[in-house]
Design a protein around this motif. Structure first.
Motif, PDB file in Angstrom:
ATOM      1  N   SER A  24       1.609  41.142 -39.780  1.00  0.00           N
ATOM      2  CA  SER A  24       2.230  42.579 -39.259  1.00  0.00           C
ATOM      3  C   SER A  24       1.031  43.782 -40.202  1.00  0.00           C
ATOM      4  CB  SER A  24       3.250  42.965 -40.419  1.00  0.00           C
ATOM      5  OG  SER A  24       4.376  41.435 -39.542  1.00  0.00           O
ATOM      6  N   LEU A  25       0.941  43.717 -41.000  1.00  0.00           N
ATOM      7  CA  LEU A  25      -0.360  44.618 -42.071  1.00  0.00           C
ATOM      8  C   LEU A  25      -1.624  44.451 -41.098  1.00  0.00           C
ATOM      9  CD1 LEU A  25      -0.756  46.319 -44.102  1.00  0.00           C
ATOM     10  CD2 LEU A  25      -1.672  45.836 -44.848  1.00  0.00           C
ATOM     11  N   ILE A  26      -1.962  43.577 -40.082  1.00  0.00           N
ATOM     12  CA  ILE A  26      -4.149  43.394 -39.744  1.00  0.00           C
ATOM     13  C   ILE A  26      -3.055  43.809 -37.856  1.00  0.00           C
ATOM     14  CG2 ILE A  26      -4.231  41.607 -38.954  1.00  0.00           C
ATOM     15  CD1 ILE A  26      -4.795  39.883 -41.703  1.00  0.00           C
ATOM     16  N   MET A  27      -1.692  42.900 -37.886  1.00  0.00           N
ATOM     17  CA  MET A  27      -1.964  43.899 -36.647  1.00  0.00           C
ATOM     18  C   MET A  27      -1.580  45.307 -35.864  1.00  0.00           C
ATOM     19  SD  MET A  27       1.079  41.265 -35.805  1.00  0.00           S
ATOM     20  CE  MET A  27       2.043  41.882 -33.781  1.00  0.00           C
ATOM     21  N   VAL A  28      -1.266  45.660 -37.543  1.00  0.00           N
ATOM     22  CA  VAL A  28      -1.130  47.900 -37.108  1.00  0.00           C
ATOM     23  C   VAL A  28      -2.377  47.945 -37.481  1.00  0.00           C
ATOM     24  CG1 VAL A  28      -0.313  49.502 -38.915  1.00  0.00           C
ATOM     25  CG2 VAL A  28       1.601  47.736 -37.798  1.00  0.00           C
ATOM     26  N   ALA A  29      -3.324  47.695 -38.719  1.00  0.00           N
ATOM     27  CA  ALA A  29      -4.541  48.043 -38.799  1.00  0.00           C
ATOM     28  C   ALA A  29      -5.020  47.877 -38.200  1.00  0.00           C
ATOM     29  CB  ALA A  29      -4.730  47.268 -39.518  1.00  0.00           C
ATOM     30  N   ALA A  30      -4.706  46.289 -37.026  1.00  0.00           N
ATOM     31  CA  ALA A  30      -6.295  46.185 -35.632  1.00  0.00           C
ATOM     32  C   ALA A  30      -5.913  47.486 -34.434  1.00  0.00           C
ATOM     33  CB  ALA A  30      -6.164  44.857 -35.203  1.00  0.00           C
ATOM     34  N   GLY A  31      -4.243  47.495 -34.648  1.00  0.00           N
ATOM     35  CA  GLY A  31      -3.740  48.639 -33.199  1.00  0.00           C
ATOM     36  C   GLY A  31      -4.398  49.875 -33.559  1.00  0.00           C
ATOM     37  N   LEU A  32      -4.219  50.637 -34.648  1.00  0.00           N
ATOM     38  CA  LEU A  32      -4.967  51.449 -34.939  1.00  0.00           C
ATOM     39  C   LEU A  32      -6.632  51.690 -35.357  1.00  0.00           C
ATOM     40  CD1 LEU A  32      -2.707  52.486 -38.304  1.00  0.00           C
ATOM     41  CD2 LEU A  32      -2.220  53.632 -36.305  1.00  0.00           C
ATOM     42  N   LEU A  33      -7.300  50.821 -35.645  1.00  0.00           N
ATOM     43  CA  LEU A  33      -8.644  51.495 -35.240  1.00  0.00           C
ATOM     44  C   LEU A  33      -8.778  51.089 -33.922  1.00  0.00           C
ATOM     45  CD1 LEU A  33     -10.543  51.649 -36.378  1.00  0.00           C
ATOM     46  CD2 LEU A  33     -11.241  48.798 -37.049  1.00  0.00           C
ATOM     47  N   GLY A  34      -8.165  50.043 -32.777  1.00  0.00           N
ATOM     48  CA  GLY A  34      -8.207  50.397 -31.489  1.00  0.00           C
ATOM     49  C   GLY A  34      -8.524  51.533 -30.651  1.00  0.00           C
ATOM     50  N   GLU A  35      -7.041  52.226 -31.557  1.00  0.00           N
ATOM     51  CA  GLU A  35      -6.634  53.321 -30.690  1.00  0.00           C
ATOM     52  C   GLU A  35      -7.999  54.439 -31.046  1.00  0.00           C
ATOM     53  OE1 GLU A  35      -4.999  54.195 -28.379  1.00  0.00           O
ATOM     54  OE2 GLU A  35      -4.085  52.820 -28.210  1.00  0.00           O
ATOM     55  N   PHE A  36      -8.180  54.653 -32.293  1.00  0.00           N
ATOM     56  CA  PHE A  36      -9.500  55.314 -32.995  1.00  0.00           C
ATOM     57  C   PHE A  36     -10.813  55.503 -32.297  1.00  0.00           C
ATOM     58  CE2 PHE A  36     -13.025  55.945 -35.983  1.00  0.00           C
ATOM     59  CZ  PHE A  36     -12.649  57.302 -36.361  1.00  0.00           C
ATOM     60  N   VAL A  37     -10.961  53.897 -32.097  1.00  0.00           N
ATOM     61  CA  VAL A  37     -12.488  54.243 -31.544  1.00  0.00           C
ATOM     62  C   VAL A  37     -12.424  54.308 -29.943  1.00  0.00           C
ATOM     63  CG1 VAL A  37     -13.353  52.413 -33.426  1.00  0.00           C
ATOM     64  CG2 VAL A  37     -12.459  51.394 -30.711  1.00  0.00           C
ATOM     65  N   ASN A  38     -11.150  53.663 -29.186  1.00  0.00           N
ATOM     66  CA  ASN A  38     -10.933  54.744 -27.804  1.00  0.00           C
ATOM     67  C   ASN A  38     -10.913  55.569 -27.743  1.00  0.00           C
ATOM     68  OD1 ASN A  38      -8.940  55.028 -24.754  1.00  0.00           O
ATOM     69  ND2 ASN A  38     -10.461  53.428 -25.770  1.00  0.00           N
ATOM     70  N   ARG A  39     -10.562  56.292 -28.263  1.00  0.00           N
ATOM     71  CA  ARG A  39     -10.074  57.772 -28.339  1.00  0.00           C
ATOM     72  C   ARG A  39     -11.309  58.677 -28.705  1.00  0.00           C
ATOM     73  NH1 ARG A  39      -3.486  59.412 -29.248  1.00  0.00           N
ATOM     74  NH2 ARG A  39      -2.906  57.742 -27.978  1.00  0.00           N
ATOM     75  N   ARG A  40     -11.725  58.791 -29.635  1.00  0.00           N
ATOM     76  CA  ARG A  40     -12.573  59.576 -30.663  1.00  0.00           C
ATOM     77  C   ARG A  40     -14.262  58.986 -29.945  1.00  0.00           C
ATOM     78  NH1 ARG A  40     -10.268  63.459 -31.453  1.00  0.00           N
ATOM     79  NH2 ARG A  40      -7.843  62.585 -32.969  1.00  0.00           N
ATOM     80  N   LEU A  41     -14.483  57.456 -30.182  1.00  0.00           N
ATOM     81  CA  LEU A  41     -15.523  56.910 -30.069  1.00  0.00           C
ATOM     82  C   LEU A  41     -16.412  56.775 -28.535  1.00  0.00           C
ATOM     83  CD1 LEU A  41     -16.793  54.786 -33.783  1.00  0.00           C
ATOM     84  CD2 LEU A  41     -16.638  57.695 -32.864  1.00  0.00           C
ATOM     85  N   GLY A  42     -14.414  56.848 -27.603  1.00  0.00           N
ATOM     86  CA  GLY A  42     -14.420  56.358 -26.154  1.00  0.00           C
ATOM     87  C   GLY A  42     -15.040  54.636 -25.497  1.00  0.00           C
ATOM     88  N   LEU A  43     -14.967  54.145 -26.490  1.00  0.00           N
ATOM     89  CA  LEU A  43     -15.391  52.309 -27.275  1.00  0.00           C
ATOM     90  C   LEU A  43     -13.992  51.995 -26.677  1.00  0.00           C
ATOM     91  CD1 LEU A  43     -17.254  52.003 -30.410  1.00  0.00           C
ATOM     92  CD2 LEU A  43     -18.436  52.665 -27.756  1.00  0.00           C
ATOM     93  N   PRO A  44     -13.748  50.237 -26.007  1.00  0.00           N
ATOM     94  CA  PRO A  44     -13.223  49.528 -25.659  1.00  0.00           C
ATOM     95  C   PRO A  44     -12.618  49.409 -26.781  1.00  0.00           C
ATOM     96  CG  PRO A  44     -14.894  48.913 -25.085  1.00  0.00           C
ATOM     97  CD  PRO A  44     -15.372  49.642 -25.441  1.00  0.00           C
ATOM     98  N   ARG A  45     -10.605  49.191 -26.241  1.00  0.00           N
ATOM     99  CA  ARG A  45      -9.734  48.780 -27.785  1.00  0.00           C
ATOM    100  C   ARG A  45     -10.305  47.750 -28.816  1.00  0.00           C
ATOM    101  NH1 ARG A  45      -7.085  51.751 -24.579  1.00  0.00           N
ATOM    102  NH2 ARG A  45      -5.844  53.763 -24.648  1.00  0.00           N
ATOM    103  N   VAL A  46     -10.968  46.511 -27.599  1.00  0.00           N
ATOM    104  CA  VAL A  46     -10.932  45.670 -28.852  1.00  0.00           C
ATOM    105  C   VAL A  46     -11.871  45.852 -29.891  1.00  0.00           C
ATOM    106  CG1 VAL A  46     -10.337  44.056 -26.799  1.00  0.00           C
ATOM    107  CG2 VAL A  46     -12.941  45.293 -26.558  1.00  0.00           C
ATOM    108  N   VAL A  47     -13.242  46.797 -29.460  1.00  0.00           N
ATOM    109  CA  VAL A  47     -14.044  46.668 -30.419  1.00  0.00           C
ATOM    110  C   VAL A  47     -13.312  47.367 -31.410  1.00  0.00           C
ATOM    111  CG1 VAL A  47     -15.839  47.912 -31.050  1.00  0.00           C
ATOM    112  CG2 VAL A  47     -15.745  47.560 -28.687  1.00  0.00           C
TER     113      VAL A  47
END
Length: 412
Positions: A24-47
């Motif tokens: 569960s912790l890994i899923m939360v971390a992946a989701g948060l980092l996915g949103e960060f790279v998408n919103r702040r860096l403009g990269l696909p969430r899967v990165v």
């Protein structure tokens, strides 16, 4: 403390966090980092999802940390890929391919060019012929997961986007067929039995087609009677895909071909347009997130240290083969050279498909897999980060993406 632990009915002291907490912790971390790279860096969430997997691998918790792919994690990969491949197959218009024969020639040419250039190029770099051919086969198919997810996230539409999906579906079929032939060849080299070497690939391919047709027919029958906008209907459709996947696993068929061909059959034998939530809703979305985390962890420091140079060479050779074929046939198939370059780059990612094919080699021919591991695992690791960004860049080059809007801009 023991008395307190007994009073509170703890089974062990000190209390230990189980696998569910860490997953569960890994899923939360992946989701948060996915949103960060998408919103702040403009990269696909899967990165962001893949980065979490790579961190796990760096800490020694990757899926190959014990030398072999964990069966439970392989199941996650199979389930997620089944949804993505079924979705991709349902977007392939065979009538378009029949009417545009040049597109079919482009598909065959880019697959053959990729195989030949990678296989021959690696031998020039000092790789043994059998190993070079095996690498060429395992990297023949483009990543349906990366292509489907990034294309969907960017809401891409146009000639390059449609060809990207069609050619990725076709070279997945080529890749699985070539892999089955490779497995037959390795079996022949090991046992010297021609009948088994020929019969096994034919059985796997024919059996996968039969299961795919049955899945498509059942899905069409069920969906004529249900509303696909209803959540319960989508869950039933998801259940049908998973049942077919289970049948494929039990009978040793291709877990990649069954959902892909089923989607293609469904799309091209019924008049009704099939529309359902992306990745079959929330449950599918969770599986897709975990897919990128799991595949992102599919490397080891030892493999990267010994195989990264050859992996870079392989990726450049593969891209060169695809670019030469697709740019060379661009005008004939109805696109320009710039779109041909964009299409070649879109087909460059490798991910879960390569991992599944490699894991089958590892299960049946561990000695050969051990030699292939440094190059194949390094290739997957590199493309987990580069692949989604490459697809995004290519779709922008083709002018077929929706402009990225940052979170702050969206608020304004």
């Amino acid at each position: 403390m023991n008395d307190l632990a007994n009073f509170l009915q703890f089974s062990s002291w000190p209390p230990r966090l189980d696998w569910l907490f860490w997953a569960s912790l890994i899923m939360v971390a992946a989701g948060l980092l996915g949103e960060f790279v998408n919103r702040r860096l403009g990269l696909p969430r899967v990165v962001g999802y893949s980065v979490i997997g790579m961190l796990l691998a760096a800490l020694g918790h990757g899926i190959f940390a014990n030398g072999a792919l964990d069966g439970r994690l392989r199941l996650v990969v199979d389930l997620a890929l089944a949804l993505l491949l079924f979705e991709m197959g349902s977007r392939v218009h065979l009538r378009w391919l029949r009417n545009n024969k040049a597109l079919l020639w482009s598909s065959a040419a880019e697959a053959v060019a990729s195989f030949v250039v990678v296989g021959y190029g690696l031998t020039l770099l000092g790789v043994a012929p059998l190993m070079a051919m095996s690498c060429a086969v395992l990297t023949l198919a483009s990543s349906a997961a990366v292509i489907g997810r990034v294309g969907s996230e960017l809401q891409a539409a146009g000639q390059v986007s449609e060809r990207m999906v069609a050619l990725a579906a076709l070279n997945t079929i080529y890749g699985v067929l070539a892999h089955k032939l490779l497995m037959g060849w390795l079996q022949l080299d090991q046992k010297g039995d021609w009948l088994e070497a020929i019969a096994q690939p034919l059985y796997a391919f024919a059996g996968s087609i039969v299961v795919a047709i049955v899945l498509a027919r059942l899905t069409a029958w069920l969906m004529r009677r249900l509303d696909l906008r209803n959540e319960n209907s989508v869950l039933m459709l998801l259940g049908l895909v998973l049942v077919a996947l289970s049948v494929a696993r039990v009978f040793n068929l291709s877990t990649l071909l069954v959902p892909l061909l089923a989607g293609m059959v469904l799309r091209n034998t019924t008049e009704r347009p099939w529309v359902w939530p992306r990745h079959f809703g929330t449950a599918g979305g969770v599986l897709v997130l975990m897919l990128f985390v799991v595949v992102g962890s599919a490397w080891t420091l030892q493999a990267l240290a010994t195989g990264v140079v050859l992996a870079l060479g392989l990726l450049l050779l593969r891209l060169l083969g695809k670019a030469v074929a697709l740019v060379g046939l661009a005008r004939v198939s109805g696109i320009d050279a710039r779109q041909g370059i964009a299409l070649a780059v879109c087909l460059s990612p490798l991910s879960g498909t390569t991992l599944v094919l490699y894991s089958e080699v590892q299960a049946r021919h561990p000695d050969i897999a051990a030699v292939l591991a440094p190059v194949i695992l390094s290739t997957i690791a590199l493309m987990e980060l580069v692949g989604p960004i490459a697809v995004q860049w290519a779709l922008r080059l083709a002018g077929e993406h929706q402009p990225h809007t940052s979170h702050s801009e969206a608020k304004r």
